[in-house]
Design an enzyme around this catalytic site. Sequence first.
Site, mmCIF file in Angstrom:
data_model
loop_
_atom_site.group_PDB
_atom_site.id
_atom_site.type_symbol
_atom_site.label_atom_id
_atom_site.label_comp_id
_atom_site.label_asym_id
_atom_site.label_seq_id
_atom_site.Cartn_x
_atom_site.Cartn_y
_atom_site.Cartn_z
ATOM 1 N N THR A 130 -58.136 -13.695 18.207
ATOM 2 C CA THR A 130 -57.680 -13.390 16.854
ATOM 3 C C THR A 130 -58.201 -14.466 15.908
ATOM 4 O OG1 THR A 130 -55.589 -14.564 17.230
ATOM 5 C CG2 THR A 130 -55.616 -12.188 17.630
ATOM 6 N N ASP A 146 -54.693 -15.150 21.496
ATOM 7 C CA ASP A 146 -54.074 -15.107 20.168
ATOM 8 C C ASP A 146 -54.059 -16.527 19.613
ATOM 9 O OD1 ASP A 146 -52.817 -14.363 17.885
ATOM 10 O OD2 ASP A 146 -51.026 -13.539 18.841
ATOM 11 N N ALA A 147 -55.218 -16.938 19.088
ATOM 12 C CA ALA A 147 -55.399 -18.303 18.605
ATOM 13 C C ALA A 147 -55.433 -18.388 17.089
ATOM 14 C CB ALA A 147 -56.694 -18.880 19.180
ATOM 15 N N LYS A 148 -55.713 -17.265 16.412
ATOM 16 C CA LYS A 148 -55.766 -17.194 14.947
ATOM 17 C C LYS A 148 -56.611 -18.321 14.348
ATOM 18 C CE LYS A 148 -51.420 -14.665 14.457
ATOM 19 N NZ LYS A 148 -50.992 -14.664 15.866
ATOM 20 N N ARG A 149 -57.791 -18.509 14.890
ATOM 21 C CA ARG A 149 -58.667 -19.557 14.399
ATOM 22 C C ARG A 149 -59.387 -19.112 13.132
ATOM 23 N NH1 ARG A 149 -55.691 -22.259 17.429
ATOM 24 N NH2 ARG A 149 -56.498 -23.397 19.228
#
Length: 281
Positions: free
Chosen positions: A127, A97-100
Site C-alpha cells: 500500500t 500494508d506499509a502505506k509508504r
Amino acid sequence: MTEAPGFAARYRPVVAERGRLCAGIDPHVGLLEDWGLPVTADGLARFGDICVEALGPVAAVIKPQVAFFEPFGAAGFAVLERVIAGCREAGALVIADAKRGDIGSTMSAYARAWLSDSSPLCADAVTASPYLGYESLRPALDLAGETGRSVFVLARTSNPEGGDVQLARLAGPASPERTVAQGIVDAASASNSDGRGGVGLVVGATREHGLDLTGLRGPILAPGLGAQGATAADLPIVFDGADPAWVLPASSRGVLRAGPDPIALRDAFTRARDEVESALG
C-alpha cells in the site's frame, strides 16, 4: 529487462479458487493480550505463526499491517519476514500494508524493500500514499510493473479525517468538479491501460464514496469489513459500478477475534468469505 506476468494474471486464479476476502494480520496489543500472548517479540512470533497456519492455505490475499511489527524493532521485522514468506509459500498473495510514500531515491528504496525479489520483505503488493503527488510513486509503480506486482494507492480511506484532503476539489479549470480522490482513481485507471492490474486502490467499505471506478481495471482493497462496521451486504451498494471481480474486501479484527485456536480462526475466515462471495455474486 523482460517484465513478469502482470498482477492480474496472479490475482485472478487465486481469487477464483479461494474467494474475495483479504485477511488482515494486525497483531495489536489488545489482540495479543486477548489471545493470552505476551506483548513481546515471542508473543508476536506465536501470533504470526497461528495466522499463517490458519489463513495461509485458505485466503487468497493476506495483508499484514506493518505498523504492528515495527515496535518490536529488528525482531519484529524478522517475524514479519517469516509471516510474508509463510503466507506466500501456502499459496496466498501478500499485501504489505506499509502505506509508504515519499519522493525520488527514498521512494525507490521503499519500492525495493517491498517489491524487489532481492528483499527479505518482498511481498506481492504494497500500500502507498499518493499525497505527495501521484507521480511521486513512480519508482514503486515501475518496479511493480517489472516484477508483476501491484501498488495499492490510497484513494478514499475509511477514516473521517481523510475527507479533508480526499474530497477537496482539484485545482484548474479542466477539472473543476473532480475531487482529489477521483483524480487518484483516474491516474490509477490510466496506469492500468495495459490490463496488467499493476495499480490497485484502497477505498474504504464503510461509506458510499462517490467515486467513478468503472475504468479502473485493477484491484480495489476495501478495508472496514467487520469491526469497523461494514457488512458484506453493504458491498454491492458501496461498490456499485465497479467490476465485482476486482473488489477485495478486507477484514482484520472481525476475523482475528476468533483466535488463538487455528481451527476457529480458519472457520471465522471462511464464514466471512462465504458472506462476501454471496453478496458480490
